[in-house]
Scaffold this active site. Structure first.
Site, PDB file in Angstrom:
ATOM      1  N   LYS A  81      -3.184   0.250   2.226  1.00 19.38           N
ATOM      2  CA  LYS A  81      -2.843   0.108   0.794  1.00 19.38           C
ATOM      3  C   LYS A  81      -1.528  -0.659   0.626  1.00 19.38           C
ATOM      4  O   LYS A  81      -1.316  -1.332  -0.379  1.00 19.38           O
ATOM      5  CB  LYS A  81      -2.779   1.491   0.131  1.00 19.38           C
ATOM      6  CG  LYS A  81      -4.166   2.175   0.060  1.00 19.38           C
ATOM      7  CD  LYS A  81      -4.081   3.594  -0.446  1.00 19.38           C
ATOM      8  CE  LYS A  81      -5.434   4.204  -0.811  1.00 19.38           C
ATOM      9  NZ  LYS A  81      -6.187   4.838   0.239  1.00 19.38           N
ATOM     10  N   TYR A 202     -12.471  -2.762   0.316  1.00 12.23           N
ATOM     11  CA  TYR A 202     -11.598  -1.582   0.460  1.00 12.23           C
ATOM     12  C   TYR A 202     -11.928  -0.826   1.755  1.00 12.23           C
ATOM     13  O   TYR A 202     -11.037  -0.485   2.541  1.00 12.23           O
ATOM     14  CB  TYR A 202     -11.761  -0.677  -0.773  1.00 12.23           C
ATOM     15  CG  TYR A 202     -11.083   0.662  -0.630  1.00 12.23           C
ATOM     16  CD1 TYR A 202      -9.718   0.806  -0.866  1.00 12.23           C
ATOM     17  CD2 TYR A 202     -11.803   1.787  -0.216  1.00 12.23           C
ATOM     18  CE1 TYR A 202      -9.093   2.034  -0.705  1.00 12.23           C
ATOM     19  CE2 TYR A 202     -11.183   3.017  -0.047  1.00 12.23           C
ATOM     20  CZ  TYR A 202      -9.833   3.131  -0.293  1.00 12.23           C
ATOM     21  OH  TYR A 202      -9.206   4.354  -0.126  1.00 12.23           O
ATOM     22  N   TYR A 254       0.920  10.859  -0.353  1.00 12.30           N
ATOM     23  CA  TYR A 254       0.033  11.610  -1.240  1.00 12.30           C
ATOM     24  C   TYR A 254       0.856  12.649  -2.026  1.00 12.30           C
ATOM     25  O   TYR A 254       1.963  12.366  -2.457  1.00 12.30           O
ATOM     26  CB  TYR A 254      -1.092  12.306  -0.454  1.00 12.30           C
ATOM     27  CG  TYR A 254      -1.732  11.490   0.639  1.00 12.30           C
ATOM     28  CD1 TYR A 254      -2.281  10.245   0.365  1.00 12.30           C
ATOM     29  CD2 TYR A 254      -1.801  11.960   1.940  1.00 12.30           C
ATOM     30  CE1 TYR A 254      -2.899   9.500   1.362  1.00 12.30           C
ATOM     31  CE2 TYR A 254      -2.419  11.237   2.939  1.00 12.30           C
ATOM     32  CZ  TYR A 254      -2.963  10.004   2.650  1.00 12.30           C
ATOM     33  OH  TYR A 254      -3.562   9.290   3.637  1.00 12.30           O
ATOM     34  N   VAL A 272      -5.231   8.802   6.811  1.00 17.66           N
ATOM     35  CA  VAL A 272      -5.964   9.937   7.398  1.00 17.66           C
ATOM     36  C   VAL A 272      -6.461   9.650   8.813  1.00 17.66           C
ATOM     37  O   VAL A 272      -6.960  10.547   9.489  1.00 17.66           O
ATOM     38  CB  VAL A 272      -7.143  10.411   6.506  1.00 17.66           C
ATOM     39  CG1 VAL A 272      -6.650  11.002   5.207  1.00 17.66           C
ATOM     40  CG2 VAL A 272      -8.137   9.294   6.267  1.00 17.66           C
TER      41      VAL A 272
HETATM   42  N1  GLU Z   1     -10.506   5.395   3.696  1.00 19.16           N
HETATM   43  C1  GLU Z   1      -9.962   6.632   3.237  1.00 19.16           C
HETATM   44  C2  GLU Z   1     -10.609   7.052   1.953  1.00 19.16           C
HETATM   45  O1  GLU Z   1     -10.805   6.242   1.111  1.00 19.16           O
HETATM   46  C3  GLU Z   1      -8.493   6.463   3.077  1.00 19.16           C
HETATM   47  C4  GLU Z   1      -7.825   7.757   2.822  1.00 19.16           C
HETATM   48  C5  GLU Z   1      -6.453   7.882   3.365  1.00 19.16           C
HETATM   49  O2  GLU Z   1      -6.124   7.448   4.463  1.00 19.16           O
HETATM   50  O3  GLU Z   1      -5.680   8.485   2.635  1.00 19.16           O
HETATM   51  O4  GLU Z   1     -10.954   8.175   1.762  1.00 19.16           O
END
Ligand code: GLU
Length: 319
Positions: A81, A202, A254, A272
C-alpha cells in the site's frame, strides 16, 4: 508490552553497541514470535513457519546488520500500500490522490467495511484495504502490472522482486471481502472503472515476493527522501515523502497504529505476510520478517524487535 522511561547509558553511535542492540532485538523478536499465529484467511499464508524471524537494518552507507531469516521471500501484502500510494502521488499528484481517499486513521481493522458504509463515502486512508483499492482504481487507468512492479523494484531497490503466483491465486480465490469493498465503493460512485481489473492489480501487488532486506531498502529510500542512496536515482519527489511518512506513522499498523506510535514511534507499515518496514529519517531503514501475527494482524516478533531498537537507540520520532 515493553514500557519504561529508563534509558540505559551507552554510546548510541558506537557500531559495536548498535550491533549488540540489534542482536538483542532479534532475540526478543524470535521469542515473541511464539506468542503469535500465522494468518490463514488467505490459505497460502498458512503455510508460513510461525517460528521464523529475521531483521535487517541498513544505513545510507550500505552497512547492513542482519540476523535470522532475512533472505527468505514472503508476500509483501499490505506493505504494498505504501508503494501504491507513492505511485499515485508521483503519477497523479497529491490533489488528485486525496480527492478520492482521506488521510484519517480509521481505528478499525484493515479490511473493515463498516465505516465505509455508515460514516463516510471516501475510504479513510490509503493504508487500509478500502483506501488502497480506491488508490489502485485510479492508478489502473494509467499503469499496468508491469509498470507497477517496475516501480516496486525501484522503490525497494530490489530487482529480484517477482509475483508469488501461489499467493496471488490463493488471494484472488478467497478475496470476497475485498470484492465487497470494491463494489461498495463503485455503488457510491467513488470507484471509477472496472472493479475486477482494480482488484486483480491490488491482489497482484499484495503478492509481490520480498524479503526483510527489500523492506529495509524501501524504508531506507523513504529515510533518504525518495532517492536511492547508492545510485543517486530520484525515485519519488521529496515533497511526497512527508505525506507517505505521516500516513505510515498514523495509519501503518491498522488499529494498533496509536499504541505502536507511542511505544515505537517510527513511521512503519506492516503486512499480514509477516513483514514490517520502518523508516528512520536520515538514518536507516529497518525490515523485519516474522509471520506469526498478534491479534491485530501485526507481526508479533517484528513489534517486539522494533520496540527494543527504538527504545535503546532512541529512534522514536518524538524523542
Ligand atoms: N492482501 C491482504 C488483504 O487484502 C492484505 C492485508 C494486509 O496485509 O493487511 O486482505
Amino acid at each position: 508490552m515493553y514500557f519504561t522511561y529508563e534509558q540505559p547509558e551507552f554510546d548510541k553511535n558506537d557500531p559495536g553497541e548498535i550491533r549488540r542492540v540489534i542482536r538483542e532485538a532479534y532475540e526478543n523478536g524470535r521469542e515473541a514470535a511464539f506468542l503469535g499465529r500465522v494468518a490463514d484467511y488467505i490459505p497460502e499464508l498458512a503455510k508460513a513457519d510461525g517460528g521464523d524471524f529475521g531483521i535487517c537494518v541498513k544505513n545510507m552507507a550500505g552497512d547492513n546488520i542482519s540476523f535470522g531469516e532475512t533472505e527468505k521471500r514472503f508476500s509483501i501484502q499490505s506493505i504494498s500500500k505504501v508503494i501504491n500510494l507513492a505511485a499515485s502521488l508521483k503519477f497523479l499528484g497529491f490533489r488528485e490522490t486525496f480527492s478520492h481517499v482521506k488521510m484519517e486513521p480509521s481505528g478499525d481493522a484493515f479490511n473493515s467495511i463498516l465505516k465505509l458504509d455508515l460514516a463516510s463515502d471516501l475510504p479513510y486512508n490509503p493504508m487500509i484495504n478500502a483506501g488502497a483499492i480506491q488508490v489502485m482504481s485510479m492508478l489502473s487507468n494509467f499503469m499496468d502490472f508491469d509498470d507497477l512492479i517496475s516501480f516496486a523494484k525501484a522503490f525497494c531497490m530490489d530487482d529480484s522482486i517477482v509475483l508469488n503466483e501461489e499467493v496471488y491465486c490463493s488471494e484472488r480465490d478467497t478475496g470476497d471481502r475485498n470484492r465487497a469493498i470494491a463494489y461498495l465503493l463503485r455503488s457510491k460512485g467513488v470507484l471509477q472503472g472496472d472493479p475486477d481489473k482494480t482488484l486483480d492489480l491490488y491482489f497482484r501487488m499484495c503478492s509481490l515476493n520480498v524479503n526483510a532486506e527489500s523492506l529495509a531498502n524501501m524504508s531506507l529510500l523513504i529515510a533518504n527522501n525518495g532517492t536511492n542512496p547508492f545510485t543517486g536515482k530520484h525515485v519519488i519527489h521529496p515533497g511526497y515523502i512527508r505525506t507517505i511518512r505521516s500516513l505510515m506513522y498514523t495509519c501503518g499498523l491498522y488499529d494498533e497504529s496509536g499504541e505502536y506510535g507511542v511505544l515505537v514511534g517510527i513511521p512503519s507499515k506492516s503486512g499480514v505476510g509477516g513483514g514490517i518496514t520502518a523508516s528512520v529519517k536520515d538514518r536507516c531503514g529497518i525490515g523485519t520478517y516474522g509471520p506469526a501475527l498478534n491479534e491485530k494482524g501485526n507481526s508479533a516478533g517484528g513489534i517486539a524487535a522494533l520496540q527494543h531498537i527504538s527504545h535503546l537507540l532512541q529512534l522514536n520520532s518524538f524523542c
